[in-house]
Design a protein around this motif. Structure first.
Motif, PDB file in Angstrom:
ATOM      1  N   ARG A 196       0.828  -1.208   0.000  1.00  0.00           N
ATOM      2  CA  ARG A 196       0.000   0.000   0.000  1.00  0.00           C
ATOM      3  C   ARG A 196       0.864   1.261   0.000  1.00  0.00           C
ATOM      4  O   ARG A 196       0.546   2.245  -0.666  1.00  0.00           O
ATOM      5  CB  ARG A 196      -0.921   0.019   1.234  1.00  0.00           C
ATOM      6  CG  ARG A 196      -2.232  -0.643   1.017  1.00  0.00           C
ATOM      7  CD  ARG A 196      -3.102   0.117   0.018  1.00  0.00           C
ATOM      8  NE  ARG A 196      -3.602   1.402   0.522  1.00  0.00           N
ATOM      9  CZ  ARG A 196      -3.987   2.410  -0.247  1.00  0.00           C
ATOM     10  NH1 ARG A 196      -3.917   2.307  -1.566  1.00  0.00           N
ATOM     11  NH2 ARG A 196      -4.439   3.533   0.283  1.00  0.00           N
ATOM     12  N   ALA A 197       1.958   1.214   0.760  1.00  0.00           N
ATOM     13  CA  ALA A 197       2.832   2.390   0.841  1.00  0.00           C
ATOM     14  C   ALA A 197       3.358   2.726  -0.553  1.00  0.00           C
ATOM     15  O   ALA A 197       3.399   3.888  -0.960  1.00  0.00           O
ATOM     16  CB  ALA A 197       3.992   2.114   1.800  1.00  0.00           C
ATOM     17  N   ARG A 198       3.691   1.703  -1.289  1.00  0.00           N
ATOM     18  CA  ARG A 198       4.208   1.903  -2.644  1.00  0.00           C
ATOM     19  C   ARG A 198       3.139   2.512  -3.541  1.00  0.00           C
ATOM     20  O   ARG A 198       3.400   3.415  -4.323  1.00  0.00           O
ATOM     21  CB  ARG A 198       4.641   0.537  -3.184  1.00  0.00           C
ATOM     22  CG  ARG A 198       5.517   0.627  -4.361  1.00  0.00           C
ATOM     23  CD  ARG A 198       5.769  -0.747  -4.939  1.00  0.00           C
ATOM     24  NE  ARG A 198       6.598  -0.568  -6.110  1.00  0.00           N
ATOM     25  CZ  ARG A 198       7.835  -1.005  -6.217  1.00  0.00           C
ATOM     26  NH1 ARG A 198       8.376  -1.714  -5.268  1.00  0.00           N
ATOM     27  NH2 ARG A 198       8.523  -0.754  -7.299  1.00  0.00           N
ATOM     28  N   GLU A 199       1.906   2.006  -3.378  1.00  0.00           N
ATOM     29  CA  GLU A 199       0.781   2.543  -4.160  1.00  0.00           C
ATOM     30  C   GLU A 199       0.527   4.006  -3.829  1.00  0.00           C
ATOM     31  O   GLU A 199       0.355   4.844  -4.706  1.00  0.00           O
ATOM     32  CB  GLU A 199      -0.498   1.783  -3.770  1.00  0.00           C
ATOM     33  CG  GLU A 199      -0.921   0.693  -4.720  1.00  0.00           C
ATOM     34  CD  GLU A 199      -2.034  -0.121  -4.081  1.00  0.00           C
ATOM     35  OE1 GLU A 199      -1.880  -1.350  -4.076  1.00  0.00           O
ATOM     36  OE2 GLU A 199      -3.027   0.455  -3.558  1.00  0.00           O
ATOM     37  N   VAL A 200       0.501   4.293  -2.522  1.00  0.00           N
ATOM     38  CA  VAL A 200       0.177   5.652  -2.067  1.00  0.00           C
ATOM     39  C   VAL A 200       1.251   6.644  -2.513  1.00  0.00           C
ATOM     40  O   VAL A 200       0.956   7.747  -2.967  1.00  0.00           O
ATOM     41  CB  VAL A 200      -0.002   5.672  -0.523  1.00  0.00           C
ATOM     42  CG1 VAL A 200       0.003   7.081   0.030  1.00  0.00           C
ATOM     43  CG2 VAL A 200      -1.285   4.947  -0.135  1.00  0.00           C
ATOM     44  N   LEU A 201       2.509   6.236  -2.397  1.00  0.00           N
ATOM     45  CA  LEU A 201       3.600   7.149  -2.769  1.00  0.00           C
ATOM     46  C   LEU A 201       3.748   7.249  -4.285  1.00  0.00           C
ATOM     47  O   LEU A 201       4.149   8.283  -4.811  1.00  0.00           O
ATOM     48  CB  LEU A 201       4.935   6.662  -2.192  1.00  0.00           C
ATOM     49  CG  LEU A 201       5.179   6.853  -0.706  1.00  0.00           C
ATOM     50  CD1 LEU A 201       6.550   6.305  -0.334  1.00  0.00           C
ATOM     51  CD2 LEU A 201       5.092   8.323  -0.308  1.00  0.00           C
TER      52      LEU A 201
ATOM     53  N   GLY B 292       5.237   4.894  -7.775  1.00  0.00           N
ATOM     54  CA  GLY B 292       6.492   4.197  -8.093  1.00  0.00           C
ATOM     55  C   GLY B 292       7.705   5.106  -8.075  1.00  0.00           C
ATOM     56  O   GLY B 292       8.772   4.740  -7.598  1.00  0.00           O
ATOM     57  N   ARG B 293       7.512   6.332  -8.561  1.00  0.00           N
ATOM     58  CA  ARG B 293       8.675   7.201  -8.666  1.00  0.00           C
ATOM     59  C   ARG B 293       9.182   7.633  -7.280  1.00  0.00           C
ATOM     60  O   ARG B 293      10.374   7.565  -6.993  1.00  0.00           O
ATOM     61  CB  ARG B 293       8.344   8.431  -9.505  1.00  0.00           C
ATOM     62  CG  ARG B 293       9.645   9.151  -9.831  1.00  0.00           C
ATOM     63  CD  ARG B 293       9.453  10.485 -10.430  1.00  0.00           C
ATOM     64  NE  ARG B 293       8.710  10.437 -11.687  1.00  0.00           N
ATOM     65  CZ  ARG B 293       8.631  11.483 -12.491  1.00  0.00           C
ATOM     66  NH1 ARG B 293       9.241  12.589 -12.171  1.00  0.00           N
ATOM     67  NH2 ARG B 293       7.932  11.415 -13.591  1.00  0.00           N
ATOM     68  N   ALA B 294       8.243   8.056  -6.427  1.00  0.00           N
ATOM     69  CA  ALA B 294       8.637   8.478  -5.071  1.00  0.00           C
ATOM     70  C   ALA B 294       9.205   7.286  -4.303  1.00  0.00           C
ATOM     71  O   ALA B 294      10.161   7.411  -3.534  1.00  0.00           O
ATOM     72  CB  ALA B 294       7.447   9.072  -4.332  1.00  0.00           C
TER      73      ALA B 294
END
Ligand code: GLU
Length: 282
Positions: free
Chosen positions: A147-152, A154-156
């Motif tokens: 989820r953290a990856r989704e929320v941030l 891919g680039r961030a």
């Protein structure tokens, strides 16, 4: 303005390793003409004791250190940390995990792809979770890396990094890409005990405007998760300086659990702060 901190947990008396860590941070603040903060990290009521806190203050004063007042005591700010957990939760970043420590360790033993998979157990199926909740079973809130990856985005996510001005246990230095996946879906809160270490420490580093986190290399791995939390909460990432861990005459690290000789014992035996500081290179 340069600001650093020494953030002991009052779970025992300080030993030489702590003295080295505290002096390293304090000296860096003095050299930079910056702030030195002492923070008492006592969110775990089962391990922390007021007499150890009193001992820490006494030992640090004896060593000749001074710090900003009032000293922040984390146990007095649990609602701050609960608010952070709430923010993460409302953004769908957390899931309930009813697995015990032993379940996770067993799964690590069984995992075909090693620990990484077991450290990310993922949410329980909805019906199972409902049953466990109804039974009143204890649970922890884990931070979902997916989820953290989704929320941030891919680039961030790919840009998560920190500057290491000291060195990590493997000699890491310079701009380091954060690898939160090594730690997996960490526990950020427990049903009954509130927020966990990573939340309290990143919240306070931001609140206290800490620009440089100076601490032992045993916390290097924690940095990867802390950088992720900073990104999720919109907090700046400080510069990190991890230092080597001091070892005793036997070549082993000082640690509270080994009953390493404490500063209080050294003092009782007649040691002077000057000699101790000189012995540690200060
Ligand atoms: N309270 C932690 C400890 O005593 C240190 C936290 C930190 O320096 O970030 O291990």
């Amino acid at each position: 303005m340069f600001a650093t901190r020494f953030a002991p947990s009052p779970t025992g008396r300080l030993h030489k390793g702590h003295a080295f860590s505290a002096l390293t941070a304090w000296r860096a603040a003095r050299d930079a003409g910056g702030r030195f903060i002492l923070r008492i990290e006592d969110i775990d009521p089962t391990r922390c004791r007021p007499e150890f806190e009193a001992g820490i203050l006494e030992d640090l004063r004896w060593l000749g250190l001074d710090w900003e007042t009032p000293v922040r005591r984390q146990s007095e700010h649990l609602t701050d940390y609960a608010t952070v957990v709430d923010v993460l939760n409302r953004r769908g970043l957390l899931y309930r995990c009813f697995r015990t420590r032993k379940d996770i360790l067993d799964a690590i033993g069984d995992a075909p792809h090693g620990a990484a998979e077991a450290l990310r157990p993922g949410p329980h199926p909805a019906d199972e979770e409902a049953t466990l909740l109804a039974e009143g079973r204890p649970f922890a809130w884990r931070l979902s890396l997916d989820r953290a990856r989704e929320v941030l985005g891919g680039r961030a996510w790919g840009a998560l990094a920190f500057v290491e001005e000291g060195r990590g246990p493997g000699g890491e230095r310079g701009l380091i890409r954060a690898r939160p996946e090594t730690a997996g879906d960490v526990v950020v809160a427990r049903k009954d005990a509130g927020a966990a270490y990573h939340v309290a420490v990143t919240h306070d580093d931001d609140l206290q405007r800490v620009t440089h986190v100076i601490r032992g290399e045993d916390l290097f791995e924690a940095t990867h998760i802390q950088v992720l939390l900073q990104a999720l909460m919109g907090w700046p990432t400080p510069v990190y300086r991890h230092h080597r861990l001091l070892t005793g005459d036997d070549g082993r690290r000082f640690a509270k659990r080994d009953n390493s000789v404490t500063l209080a014992q050294l003092r009782a035996e007649g040691a002077s702060p000057e000699t101790l500081r000189a012995g540690l290179g200060f």
